[in-house]
Design an enzyme around this catalytic site. Sequence first.
Site, PDB file in Angstrom:
ATOM      1  N   LYS A  48       0.834  -1.202   0.000  1.00 26.83           N
ATOM      2  CA  LYS A  48       0.000   0.000   0.000  1.00 26.83           C
ATOM      3  C   LYS A  48       0.873   1.258   0.000  1.00 26.83           C
ATOM      4  O   LYS A  48       0.575   2.230  -0.702  1.00 26.83           O
ATOM      5  CB  LYS A  48      -0.948  -0.004   1.212  1.00 26.83           C
ATOM      6  CG  LYS A  48      -2.055  -1.046   1.055  1.00 26.83           C
ATOM      7  CD  LYS A  48      -2.860  -1.269   2.322  1.00 26.83           C
ATOM      8  CE  LYS A  48      -3.829  -2.443   2.129  1.00 26.83           C
ATOM      9  NZ  LYS A  48      -4.577  -2.797   3.346  1.00 26.83           N
ATOM     10  N   ASP A  74     -11.012   3.105   3.855  1.00 31.70           N
ATOM     11  CA  ASP A  74     -11.439   1.731   3.580  1.00 31.70           C
ATOM     12  C   ASP A  74     -12.962   1.598   3.476  1.00 31.70           C
ATOM     13  O   ASP A  74     -13.464   0.541   3.091  1.00 31.70           O
ATOM     14  CB  ASP A  74     -10.949   0.791   4.700  1.00 31.70           C
ATOM     15  CG  ASP A  74      -9.582   0.184   4.371  1.00 31.70           C
ATOM     16  OD1 ASP A  74      -9.338  -0.091   3.179  1.00 31.70           O
ATOM     17  OD2 ASP A  74      -8.779  -0.015   5.305  1.00 31.70           O
ATOM     18  N   GLN A 130      -4.492  -1.275   9.394  1.00 30.43           N
ATOM     19  CA  GLN A 130      -4.368  -2.613   8.813  1.00 30.43           C
ATOM     20  C   GLN A 130      -4.966  -3.664   9.757  1.00 30.43           C
ATOM     21  O   GLN A 130      -4.637  -3.702  10.935  1.00 30.43           O
ATOM     22  CB  GLN A 130      -2.892  -2.926   8.517  1.00 30.43           C
ATOM     23  CG  GLN A 130      -2.653  -4.258   7.848  1.00 30.43           C
ATOM     24  CD  GLN A 130      -3.306  -4.350   6.466  1.00 30.43           C
ATOM     25  OE1 GLN A 130      -3.197  -3.436   5.651  1.00 30.43           O
ATOM     26  NE2 GLN A 130      -4.001  -5.449   6.201  1.00 30.43           N
TER      27      GLN A 130
END
Length: 283
Positions: free
Chosen positions: A53, A120, A97
């Site tokens: 990422k 997200d 994460q």
Amino acid sequence: MSAKLIDGKAMAAEIRSEVRRDVERLKAEGREVTLAVILVGDDPASAVYVRNKKKACEDAGIRSLSYELPAATEEVKLLELVEELNGRADVDGILVQLPLPAHIDEKKILWAIAPEKDVDGFHPVNVGLLSIGEPGVVSCTPAGVMELLKRSGVEIAGKEAVVVGRSNIVGKPMANLLLAANATVTVAHSKTADLGEVCRRADIIVAAVGRPRMITADFVKEGAAVIDVGINRDADTGKLCGDVDFESVSEKCGYITPVPGGVGPMTIAMLMRNCCDLAIKRK
Ligand code: NDP
């Protein structure tokens, strides 16, 4: 193989270059796009995801701020960090994460992220906006699947779509997106009585289960579009494989995504897209 192969890698590269252009334009206006990435603990798979990422950010011209915290980090400390990042004017997106260590309540952390920085799309406000058809942040994997379908010219409106899997991060938002695009949507799961019968109705199948090659040709209608979200390890070869039995299904369906090289690359591309869009919205 008779199906048309949907090349997720190429489409992801296309999206990433579109994002790069937008990021450059913002930069020219004196506005840098910034993503804060938080990793707690030393799970090796998570470390790889985070590295990918950050690399994608670099390629897109997005500044990434990296917070790598020890596994023993207290929940309250993590909440403080999220709060601090929520308040920072120079931070556009916050990514935590998953999975988090067992002593930390994942829900508490994800719900603490400001919805307008929730890159997200996991915050209930964004999930709710999606379900009532209002603009918000959409979870990256299902958003990527929609892009794959649209950019491949797969017709969605009026079609029968079956989503196999009902997780909060893939199956449910996927079903809402297909519904918003006017498909007739069925969501199947582990308690579905006759999965084969349900899948055979589908013009579009999205498999998001996590079971190697469970969708075989006899589940698939001739000419259907089959999107494979699954990422599994083959028990015998150790190689990556999807939820779809590519070999048999690709002889029968109309469109298919490979694993790897299908949905996976799109997820990271859509993360970049989301981050850039959050910056544009906040501008
Ligand atoms: P979850 O484990 O959260 O959900 C799996 C879903 O599959 C559940 O709804 C479950 O049903 C359903 N299921 C399990 N067994 C069956 C069965 N025999 N028949 C029908 N349905 C079944 O997984 P995720 O949604 O997080 O991920 C799914 C897959 O996608 C995984 O392989 C994951 O690695 C991959 N993935 C890939 C991404 C990418 O970027 N390509 C991103 C995210 C995930 P029930 O609810 O009844 O338990």
